[in-house]
Write a protein that holds these residues in place. Structure first.
Motif, PDB file in Angstrom:
ATOM      1  N   ALA A 128       2.583  -2.565  -4.082  1.00 56.62           N
ATOM      2  CA  ALA A 128       3.183  -1.434  -3.369  1.00 56.62           C
ATOM      3  C   ALA A 128       2.319  -0.203  -3.660  1.00 56.62           C
ATOM      4  O   ALA A 128       1.478  -0.234  -4.570  1.00 56.62           O
ATOM      5  N   ASP A 129       2.509   0.863  -2.906  1.00 53.30           N
ATOM      6  CA  ASP A 129       1.735   2.098  -3.085  1.00 53.30           C
ATOM      7  C   ASP A 129       2.662   3.245  -2.693  1.00 53.30           C
ATOM      8  O   ASP A 129       2.852   3.516  -1.511  1.00 53.30           O
ATOM      9  N   VAL A 130       3.245   3.878  -3.703  1.00 59.28           N
ATOM     10  CA  VAL A 130       4.329   4.836  -3.457  1.00 59.28           C
ATOM     11  C   VAL A 130       4.009   6.162  -4.122  1.00 59.28           C
ATOM     12  O   VAL A 130       3.481   6.183  -5.239  1.00 59.28           O
TER      13      VAL A 130
ATOM     14  N   GLY B  42      -2.542   7.559   5.918  1.00 59.53           N
ATOM     15  CA  GLY B  42      -2.238   6.348   5.151  1.00 59.53           C
ATOM     16  C   GLY B  42      -3.246   5.249   5.419  1.00 59.53           C
ATOM     17  O   GLY B  42      -4.358   5.506   5.897  1.00 59.53           O
ATOM     18  N   HIS B  43      -2.829   4.033   5.126  1.00 60.11           N
ATOM     19  CA  HIS B  43      -3.732   2.869   5.196  1.00 60.11           C
ATOM     20  C   HIS B  43      -2.876   1.621   5.137  1.00 60.11           C
ATOM     21  O   HIS B  43      -1.670   1.694   4.862  1.00 60.11           O
ATOM     22  N   MET B  44      -3.501   0.475   5.335  1.00 65.42           N
ATOM     23  CA  MET B  44      -2.755  -0.776   5.195  1.00 65.42           C
ATOM     24  C   MET B  44      -2.653  -1.108   3.713  1.00 65.42           C
ATOM     25  O   MET B  44      -3.510  -0.727   2.909  1.00 65.42           O
TER      26      MET B  44
ATOM     27  N   ILE C  63       2.645   5.476   4.686  1.00 65.95           N
ATOM     28  CA  ILE C  63       2.723   6.770   5.380  1.00 65.95           C
ATOM     29  C   ILE C  63       2.824   7.808   4.275  1.00 65.95           C
ATOM     30  O   ILE C  63       3.814   7.855   3.550  1.00 65.95           O
ATOM     31  N   GLU C  64       1.748   8.605   4.136  1.00 64.77           N
ATOM     32  CA  GLU C  64       1.636   9.461   2.957  1.00 64.77           C
ATOM     33  C   GLU C  64       1.039  10.836   3.255  1.00 64.77           C
ATOM     34  O   GLU C  64      -0.013  11.188   2.727  1.00 64.77           O
ATOM     35  N   PRO C  65       1.737  11.620   4.091  1.00 62.84           N
ATOM     36  CA  PRO C  65       1.215  12.973   4.306  1.00 62.84           C
ATOM     37  C   PRO C  65       1.342  13.817   3.031  1.00 62.84           C
ATOM     38  O   PRO C  65       2.173  13.519   2.166  1.00 62.84           O
TER      39      PRO C  65
ATOM     40  N   ILE D 190       4.251  12.583  -0.232  1.00 65.76           N
ATOM     41  CA  ILE D 190       5.378  11.642  -0.218  1.00 65.76           C
ATOM     42  C   ILE D 190       4.894  10.409   0.533  1.00 65.76           C
ATOM     43  O   ILE D 190       4.362  10.520   1.640  1.00 65.76           O
ATOM     44  N   GLU D 191       5.072   9.247  -0.084  1.00 61.49           N
ATOM     45  CA  GLU D 191       4.464   8.024   0.463  1.00 61.49           C
ATOM     46  C   GLU D 191       5.444   6.861   0.391  1.00 61.49           C
ATOM     47  O   GLU D 191       6.015   6.584  -0.664  1.00 61.49           O
ATOM     48  N   ASP D 192       5.590   6.178   1.521  1.00 62.59           N
ATOM     49  CA  ASP D 192       6.378   4.940   1.573  1.00 62.59           C
ATOM     50  C   ASP D 192       5.544   3.845   2.207  1.00 62.59           C
ATOM     51  O   ASP D 192       4.498   4.104   2.811  1.00 62.59           O
TER      52      ASP D 192
HETATM   53 MN    MN Z   1      -1.785   5.214  -0.581  1.00 63.46          MN
END
Ligand code: MN
Ligand code: GLY
Length: 422
Positions: A236-238, A318-320, A360-362, A400-402
């Protein structure tokens, strides 16, 4: 062999325009530590090899010949030293020594070489690049096995983040936050952190990939934490951003802009959506927020056309994510990098499809090296309230990233249970 491995191989074979070329995918070798000891950096098979085998296998090779439609896996014989020192066991597959005659029997045919390169194969860079594009594209939609691992990784990540609100108070070091977070990842079943944990407090929160230090929090600091637990190579990447004690009105407004833009961007993660459009729409929304706060001046659309958003939002949306923290990011096969400066640096340029998992990490940051740059100050003289900026130069930033699963219907937020309210 598991069903999911054979369906991955079938999908890859059907997707690669190999014509008569052979496909050879290498696992790679461990990298020795620089001090020339008998130690190496932790070994992981190259992700392209792992995807086709699920094996951590030094020097392993998986090969495919489109003429006979057969995939073969070559593995080295385990040595006594490996059994004694590492507890290694013999992995399933053909003896590695059989690879050389297999290749010699096909001499003269082009070879596409993915995964880790092998010194005994001549590289055709153009063929490799084309095949890699198609290979990435074929493995972008996650299969059920991958989604199961990713969901488990998201759940362990969520357990780690659940520890943070009680921990974030004045006089706690960035290192202490990292330790508690990673310990909980492990307790919740994580096999390791999926990438180097980022903890930035105060002005450090504006350093995009800040490595946790001994700095201790002060009341009113932003605390930006970007971390993920990995399970079975899937991570995960949060990111969450907190404020120690109470946010002031300026911090609250900045946070709400990012949160609102992030939630809107998540809702746009539907099949067919173009990644660059998602990025630009998010940039316009955040710039509109900065204009409302009095930080920027002008029309949001025009400011983004002038690339002025990159002063505060200098990275992509973001990215995959999945098999590694960048997974199959990149370009849709056949596309070239968008020439526009703020799009050229995006990690991907493709339309979303069901099964993709993206971050999604603006973020909005006050980054002194960007905001004190005289060239930028001159270029964007009229776009920014520079005297206000100077009073917030060391404020830090908010991200903030989900992790979002694109489906045939509404997007699914795999990390939704990690709270986002300030
Ligand atoms: Mn990331
Ligand atoms: N989580 C770090 C990054 O996406 O760059």
């Amino acid at each position: 062999m598991s069903d999911f491995i054979s369906s991955r191989r079938q999908r890859v074979a059907a997707s690669l325009p190999l014509d008569d070329a052979l496909l050879v995918v290498g696992a790679g070798r461990p990298v020795p530590l620089p001090e020339n000891s008998d130690q190496t950096y932790p070994f992981q098979s190259n992700a392209e090899y792992f995807y086709l085998t699920e094996l951590e296998c030094i020097d392993g090779i998986v090969a495919y010949d489109p003429r006979d439609g057969e995939w073969l896996s070559f593995v080295p014989a385990v040595t006594e030293a490996e059994r004694v020192w590492e507890g290694s066991v013999q992995l399933p597959g053909l003896p590695l020594a059989d690879f050389v005659p297999w290749l010699a029997a096909r001499a003269g045919r082009p070879v596409a070489q993915l995964g880790a390169p092998r010194p005994d194969i001549q590289i055709d860079a153009a063929l490799n690049a084309r095949m890699r594009d198609h290979f990435h594209h074929a493995r972008r939609p996650k299969d059920d096995h991958e989604l199961e691992l990713l969901r488990a990784a998201c759940s362990a990540t969520s357990s780690g983040y659940a520890k943070l609100p009680q921990l974030i108070r004045p006089d706690v070091s960035e290192r202490a936050i990292q330790i508690e977070l990673e310990a909980e990842f492990f307790r919740a079943g994580g096999t390791r952190p999926g990438y180097s944990t980022i903890v930035g407090t105060g002005s450090n929160s504006a350093v995009l990939h800040f490595s946790p230090s001994a700095r201790r929090t002060r009341s009113g600091d932003f605390v930006l934490v970007d971390a993920g637990a990995a399970i079975g190579r899937y991570t995960a990447d949060v990111t969450r951003t907190y404020v120690v004690d109470q946010p002031d009105p300026f911090q609250r407004d900045l946070y709400q802009i990012v949160l609102h833009a992030q939630e809107r961007a998540i809702s746009r993660c539907i099949a067919g959506a173009e990644w660059t459009h998602l990025h630009l729409a998010c940039a316009v929304e955040m710039v509109a927020g900065l204009v409302a706060m009095g930080v920027m001046r002008g029309s949001p659309t025009s400011l983004v056309e002038q690339e002025a958003h990159t002063l505060f939002f200098p990275h992509g949306i973001g990215h995959m994510v999945g098999l590694g923290v960048r997974d199959g990011s990149g370009l849709f096969p056949g596309r070239t990098k968008n020439p526009r400066p703020s799009l050229r640096t995006l990690r991907m340029d493709l339309p979303l499809e069901p099964g993709y998992v993206v971050t999604i990490e603006p973020g909005l940051y006050f980054i002194p090296p960007l905001l004190q740059d005289p060239v930028r100050r001159a270029t964007y003289h009229d776009c920014v309230n520079w005297s206000l900026i100077d009073s917030y130069l060391h404020l830090g930033g908010v991200r903030i990233e989900d992790n979002i699963l694109v489906t045939t219907g509404a997007p699914e937020n795999l990390t939704a249970e990690i709270p986002k309210s300030l």
